[in-house]
Scaffold this active site. Structure first.
Site, short mmCIF file in Angstrom:
data_model
loop_
_atom_site.label_atom_id
_atom_site.label_comp_id
_atom_site.label_asym_id
_atom_site.label_seq_id
_atom_site.Cartn_x
_atom_site.Cartn_y
_atom_site.Cartn_z
N ASN A 208 0.85 -1.20 0.00
CA ASN A 208 0.00 0.00 0.00
C ASN A 208 0.88 1.24 0.00
OD1 ASN A 208 0.55 0.82 2.84
ND2 ASN A 208 -0.31 -1.22 3.21
N LYS A 288 9.25 -17.05 -10.33
CA LYS A 288 8.53 -15.92 -10.94
C LYS A 288 7.39 -16.44 -11.82
CE LYS A 288 9.05 -11.99 -13.91
NZ LYS A 288 9.67 -11.60 -15.16
#
Ligand code: PMT
Length: 412
Positions: A208, A288
């Site tokens: 955030n 990944k």
């Protein structure tokens, strides 16, 4: 410890030879992080020019009433200051202060201001020893004025004795000490700040916009109030405030473990200012993830609530939480206080350049039976007001303090 950071110091300079040292004083105050405005008496301008102080303070300089007699400068300056310091304070200045004279700008500011007043006397040793000066100093002390010095030694006039203005370093130290409220003296505080990062795969995460500014400011304010502060922070670009012990963590899970470790080691006050994730990827990938042509969805699982966990501990500290809300701030704050079982919630409106990653904020504090709005201001100043409020509530609820057994653990 830097207690002068962001403090507003109004420096009054009166007309004595020691006025040349006040230039260095301004430089040192600014180096310590203070914002300095200078008011010179007419006599002071005979010793040092206003331009010198202007250059060193980076602010306009006021000299007597000359700038604009009809303005309300004396009221504005009186309200602006966190501290008034008069250095040098001549015998005449002390006499005028003792009698509440307001026929020059500096005298009017001193009468109009509620900020604590410190004076650094500087005069000939005979003038300092004179009964009239002794009486004036006594009056001022009785009114709560801090008399800093004078030092003894060789004087410009050739005399030797008391009357030298304290050196700038000593004045900066004294002024800094005057900001230590002691409201949380000896209290151990665990505080969280910043965002958390929840791994999606080795290179991606969910996070955030928290910068950590609010939490770090609270850490500094708690330290200034005399607390021992353990700051547990998610990733930020900020340095630990001097005198605060910082542990850096990444995820909400790491933060929970670090918090429980510190709280169990002994803590009387827990402040949860971090913007902790509510959800995290249920199965972070070990490698990944490859881009896919079709739509992709990411299963999330809830994250343990750190604040609620701490407040539910059998031997719990006094708990303060935040509430970041985009609407109905007060209702949500009240609900969160009860839901998380905490003594105080500091609620802020967030989104659209508010709350997150800004220098300013506005806080609504809610506790059982009370609330207080802290109007928009810098996070540094709001943090100080928040800590004052916490200290008041904390000291009125001694039954919530962790037992002396825990205190002993901490000091061991
Ligand atoms: O860091 P800045 O850029 O300066 O921004 C400051 C801030 C906006 C992040 C700060 O003022 C703030 O509001 N912090 C709390 C953010 C938040 O997570 O609020 P919330 O309403 O979602 O959570 C309520 C409380 O529970 C908070 O005290 C939070 O720390 C705590 N919590 C939340 C989730 C969780 N898993 N564990 C928690 O402890």
């Amino acid at each position: 410890m830097n207690l002068l950071s962001d403090k507003r110091i109004l420096l009054g300079v009166s007309g004595g030879i020691a006025a040349y040292k006040s230039a260095e004083l301004v430089r040192q105050l600014r180096a310590a992080g203070a914002v300095v405005r200078v008011v010179m008496t007419r006599a002071a301008t005979e010793f040092v020019t206003a331009r010198t102080f202007q250059a060193l303070s980076g602010q306009p300089v006021w000299s007597d009433w000359s700038d604009d007699r009809t303005s309300m400068d004396h009221i504005e300056l009186a309200r602006w200051a966190d501290r008034l310091l008069i250095a040098p304070a001549t015998a005449d200045t002390l006499a005028r202060l003792a009698h509440g004279r307001a026929d020059d700008l500096l005298g009017a500011i001193c009468l109009a201001s509620t900020a604590p007043l410190c004076v650094a006397p500087a005069m000939n040793q005979g003038m300092w020893r004179h009964a009239a000066t002794r009486d004036n100093v006594r009056y001022l002390q009785e009114r709560g004025v801090a008399i800093l010095g004078p030092a003894e030694g060789a004087q410009a006039c050739g005399d030797n004795g008391p009357g030298r203005m304290l050196e700038p370093e000593a004045l900066v130290r004294a002024l800094s000490d005057s900001f230590s409220s002691g409201a949380l003296a000896g209290v151990s505080v665990v505080l969280t700040a910043g965002p958390t990062r929840e791994a999606v795969d080795p290179v991606r995460y969910i996070s955030n916009r928290s910068s950590g500014k609010m939490g770090y400011a609270i850490a500094a304010a708690a330290r200034d109030a005399g607390a021992r502060v353990e700051l547990i922070s998610g990733p930020t670009a900020l340095d630990a405030p001097v005198g605060v012990h910082l542990t850096r963590v990444e995820s909400a899970g790491d933060m929970l473990a670090a918090v429980l470790d510190r709280v169990e080691a002994g803590c009387q006050l827990f402040i949860s200012a971090a913007a902790v994730a509510d959800y995290r990827p249920a199965r972070p990938a070990a490698q990944k993830l490859k881009k896919q042509a079709q739509q992709w969805s990411l299963p999330l699982e809830p994250v343990a609530d750190i604040l609620a966990t701490v407040s539910a501990l059998p031997r719990r500290p006094f708990c303060v939480g935040f509430a970041a809300e985009t609407e109905d701030v007060e209702q949500h704050a009240q609900k969160k206080r009860l839901l998380k079982g905490v003594e105080l919630i500091a609620a802020n409106r967030v989104g659209r350049n508010l709350g997150f990653d800004t220098d300013d904020n506005e806080l609504l504090l809610v506790w059982e039976g009370g609330s207080r709005l802290l109007a928009r201001d810098s996070k540094t100043r709001l943090a100080r007001l928040l800590i004052e409020q916490i200290a008041t509530l904390y000291s009125s609820q001694p039954c919530l303090r962790i037992s002396t057994e825990n205190d002993a653990k901490h000091s061991a």
